[in-house]
Design an enzyme around this catalytic site. Structure first.
Site, PDB file in Angstrom:
ATOM      1  N   GLY A   1       6.458   5.050   8.258  1.00 46.34           N
ATOM      2  CA  GLY A   1       5.834   6.466   8.615  1.00 46.34           C
ATOM      3  C   GLY A   1       5.661   6.971   9.956  1.00 46.34           C
ATOM      4  CB  SER A   2       3.420   9.384  11.515  1.00 48.27           C
ATOM      5  OG  SER A   2       2.104   8.659  11.273  1.00 48.27           O
ATOM      6  CB  THR A   3       5.312   7.702  16.316  1.00 45.98           C
ATOM      7  OG1 THR A   3       6.456   7.856  15.873  1.00 45.98           O
ATOM      8  CG2 THR A   3       4.808   7.125  17.441  1.00 45.98           C
TER       9      THR A   3
ATOM     10  CD  GLU B   1      12.113   4.365   9.473  1.00 40.79           C
ATOM     11  OE1 GLU B   1      12.133   5.298  10.154  1.00 40.79           O
ATOM     12  OE2 GLU B   1      12.523   4.397   8.355  1.00 40.79           O
TER      13      GLU B   1
ATOM     14  CB  CYS C   1      12.131   9.171   9.730  1.00 44.05           C
ATOM     15  SG  CYS C   1      13.244   8.122   8.502  1.00 44.05           S
TER      16      CYS C   1
ATOM     17  CD  GLU D   1       9.495  12.759  12.264  1.00 42.45           C
ATOM     18  OE1 GLU D   1      10.450  12.170  11.677  1.00 42.45           O
ATOM     19  OE2 GLU D   1       8.389  12.396  12.575  1.00 42.45           O
TER      20      GLU D   1
ATOM     21  CE  LYS E   1      -2.638   3.562   1.679  1.00 35.30           C
ATOM     22  NZ  LYS E   1      -1.805   4.743   1.840  1.00 35.30           N
TER      23      LYS E   1
END
Length: 478
Positions: free
Chosen positions: A213-215, A235, A269, A367, A160
């Site tokens: 991607g994002s946390t 990650e 990142c 971030e 995806k």
């Protein structure tokens, strides 16, 4: 019934550059079914690893042949400069080739010392169907850090990509088919995360989810996959520290700091978005850094001379500017860049340096995902380490010093998966890549990059007549 489409607007000129299918839950289920059939009944997991490697290497050659076209897709969708997009595609080819070689070296273990009549074998087998979720900042390169390694292990994949940058994923899948990789092994479903991503991570036919991607979204995927006890490797975000000691080569450290915060428009990142600089050299360092930043060329990403292109979309552009404004309201001092240097036509943000940052400020912790550097000064090694570790994230940090004792002491003390010494945004295919804490878990690249997609199976073989002790050593006398 016509299919709903997602229109991708260029971040540079706001023109339509692509239309992708808006995937549905049914599309995900169909893709997972195809991947599961290919895994359960197809030849790919049962194929000699050397034959799989041949398919992967042919895939790499086809990617190389389409380098310019793939790079231009990345520029149109991401907004990054063309010269860096080309480098990304070169890295993709290297990653596919490296994964092919790793697949041939993957092996288990044998134990012949567990008894006269017993032999133990440990097999390393493919985990199954892998769901892969790709971010928008390095779509082709992140695809290649995951999919070829899963394929080399014998897995099948459902990918995806981001709804903003689906073009290269679709093209890479097409080239995989042209290379002869069997149907069902590589599948792509485009669409939105709350539909396609949720359905993929929640599908019980998926044995593992690999996400970058994002946390925030990573936590959702971990929870969703956990409902059917699927493995996850994630990650996530980062708030890396660039630590510059007084004895560092200032010219090198300035160049490394500049690259670390401006590369890919800061949408990275592993960016060194916090500069921790020794107080004795801080003023000189910031002056040199501001001068170097002023020399960067910002503009049309198709211009060969451009260093910084466009932010990914207007909402993110506005978000980065809000973070800059908030930091200044909290007392940060603007050294260069800032809101006045930003251009809404083209979504360009100049590299921005904010000094006098305290750990209590939001910009020290959040971030930003843009070319915004937060500067904090330190006096001692202990202070530098404490400041660097004062973060929920633990992805990548860098340390700059000519003293090897300082470098190794700091490197061993930093709570991050990656530490660069006198370099930044550097790497090698052989070195594992990943983070700790809110930056996630699991590793890409190196031998760990293929082992993530395998499971261990123990086989104990008994020869001759079995005795009553089952080969277990007698308990020690009391």
């Amino acid at each position: 019934m016509s299919r709903a489409l997602i229109e991708r607007l260029s971040p540079t000129n706001n023109e339509i550059v692509a239309r992708f299918a808006e995937g549905t839950v049914d599309d995900v289920n169909d893709a997972v079914t195809a991947a599961k059939i290919a895994f359960d009944k197809g030849m790919w997991p049962r194929m000699d690893a050397g034959v799989r490697a041949q398919f992967l290497r042919l895939w790499s050659r086809k990617i190389a042949e389409n380098r310019e076209r793939l790079a231009r897709i990345e520029v149109e969708e991401v907004g990054k400069p063309l010269k860096y997009a080309r480098a990304d595609i070169d890295t993709v080819c290297a990653l596919v080739d490296y994964a092919a070689g790793l697949g041939m070296q993957s092996h288990g273990l044998a134990y012949s010392s567990i008894g006269a009549n017993r032999t133990g074998i440990v097999l390393r087998e493919p985990v199954g169907v892998v769901g892969v979720v790709i971010p928008w900042n390095f779509p082709a390169e992140t695809f290649a850090k995951k999919v070829p390694f899963a394929l080399a292990a014998g897995c099948t994949c459902v990918i995806k990509p981001s709804e903003f940058t689906s073009g290269t994923a679709l093209e890479l899948a097409k080239l995989a088919a042209e290379a002869g990789i069997p149907p069902g092994v590589v599948n792509v479903v485009t669409g939105y995360g709350n539909v396609v991503g949720d359905a993929l991570s929640g599908n019980p036919g998926v044995s593992m989810m690999s996400f970058t991607g994002s946390t925030r979204v990573g936590k959702q995927i971990i929870a969703r996959a956990g409902e059917h006890v699927a493995r996850t490797a994630v990650e996530l975000g980062g708030k890396g520290a660039t630590i510059v000691f007084a004895d560092a080569d200032i010219e090198d450290a300035v160049r490394g700091t500049l690259t670390s915060i401006s590369f890919n428009q800061g949408e990275c990142c592993v960016a060194g978005s916090r500069l921790l600089v020794h107080a004795d050299i801080a003023e000189e360092f910031l002056q040199r850094l501001a001068t170097a930043m002023s020399s960067l060329r910002i503009g049309d990403p198709f211009d060969e001379e451009t260093d910084l292109g466009s932010m990914i979309h207007r909402e993110h552009f506005d978000s980065v500017l809000r973070h800059i404004e908030e930091a200044q309201l909290e007392g940060a001092r603007l050294v260069c860049g800032g809101i006045e240097a930003a251009r809404r036509d083209g979504l360009h943000i100049a590299p921005t340096v904010l000094d006098d940052i305290r750990p209590s400020m939001s910009i020290f912790r959040r971030e930003i995902f843009g070319p915004v550097l937060a500067v904090t000064r330190f006096r001692s090694l202990e202070d530098a380490v404490a400041l660097a570790n004062d973060s929920e994230y633990g992805l990548a940090n860098s340390v700059w010093s000519k003293n090897i004792d300082v470098v190794m002491t700091v490197a061993k003390s930093l709570r991050s998966g990656i530490v660069w010494a006198n370099t930044a945004l550097d790497g090698a295919l052989q070195l594992p890549f990943g983070g700790n804490g809110s930056s996630g878990f699991g590793r890409e690249l190196g031998e760990a990059g293929i082992e993530e997609y395998t499971v261990l199976k123990s086989i104990l073989i008994h020869t001759g007549k079995r005795n009553d002790t089952f080969g277990v050593a007698p308990a020690a006398s009391q």
